[in-house]
Design an enzyme around this catalytic site. Structure first.
Site, mmCIF file in Angstrom:
data_model
loop_
_atom_site.group_PDB
_atom_site.id
_atom_site.type_symbol
_atom_site.label_atom_id
_atom_site.label_comp_id
_atom_site.label_asym_id
_atom_site.label_seq_id
_atom_site.Cartn_x
_atom_site.Cartn_y
_atom_site.Cartn_z
ATOM 1 C CB CYS A 248 -0.954 0.016 1.194
ATOM 2 S SG CYS A 248 -0.125 0.092 2.772
ATOM 3 C CB CYS B 118 -3.702 -0.577 8.858
ATOM 4 S SG CYS B 118 -4.541 -0.704 7.268
HETATM 5 FE FE1 FES Z 1 -1.642 0.501 4.115
HETATM 6 FE FE2 FES Z 1 -3.560 0.885 5.861
HETATM 7 S S1 FES Z 1 -3.774 0.669 3.713
HETATM 8 S S2 FES Z 1 -1.454 0.688 6.236
#
Ligand code: FES
Length: 140
Positions: A34, A103
């Site tokens: 991400c 996360c």
């Molecule tokens: Fe990457 Fe939350 S989407 S840490």
């Protein structure tokens, strides 16, 4: 609702945001998928976290997770800090959606990286088993 009130609260009013100059331990981790980055600063006195701050460049769940993680380790002895798990962070937040569990893993990793940095800087021996690679079933 997708997110608990606690997640929304810690996202909107994150605790312990910032930098500690001359921190005793700093941990920076990122999630390659991400692209989010989290940095944790620890001030340590007498084997206890006397202060902690974080900077997170990431999603709302990452901000809420780091805020909650800092609250959970503030004032705590280092052996308790080493035992912090992403599961405990998720529970304290009253849950995260499955696709957001990674996360909270970032928060656990950042806290442990900061603790490890402190041990390394001080030349304090530690059991590498205390810092296993964290994997998360719900992560993408
Ligand atoms: Fe990457 Fe939350 S989407 S840490």
């Amino acid at each position: 609702m997708l997110y608990s009130e606690k997640v929304m609260d810690h996202f909107r009013n994150p605790r312990n945001v910032g930098v500690i100059e001359h921190a005793d331990g700093v941990g920076e981790v990122g999630n390659a998928k991400c692209g989010d980055i989290m940095k944790i600063y620890l001030k340590i006195d007498h084997d206890t976290v006397s202060d902690v701050k974080f900077e997170t460049f990431g999603c709302g769940s990452a901000i809420a997770s780091s805020s909650m993680a800092t609250e959970m380790i503030k004032g705590k002895p280092l052996d308790q800090v080493a035992d912090l798990t992403n599961k405990a962070v998720v529970e304290a937040l009253d849950g995260l959606p499955a696709h957001k569990l990674h996360c909270s893993v970032l928060a656990e990793e950042a806290v442990k990286a900061a603790l490890k940095d402190y041990y390394n800087k001080q030349g304090i021996p530690y059991d590498p088993k205390q810092f296993p690679d964290i994997s998360c079933a719900g992560c993408h």
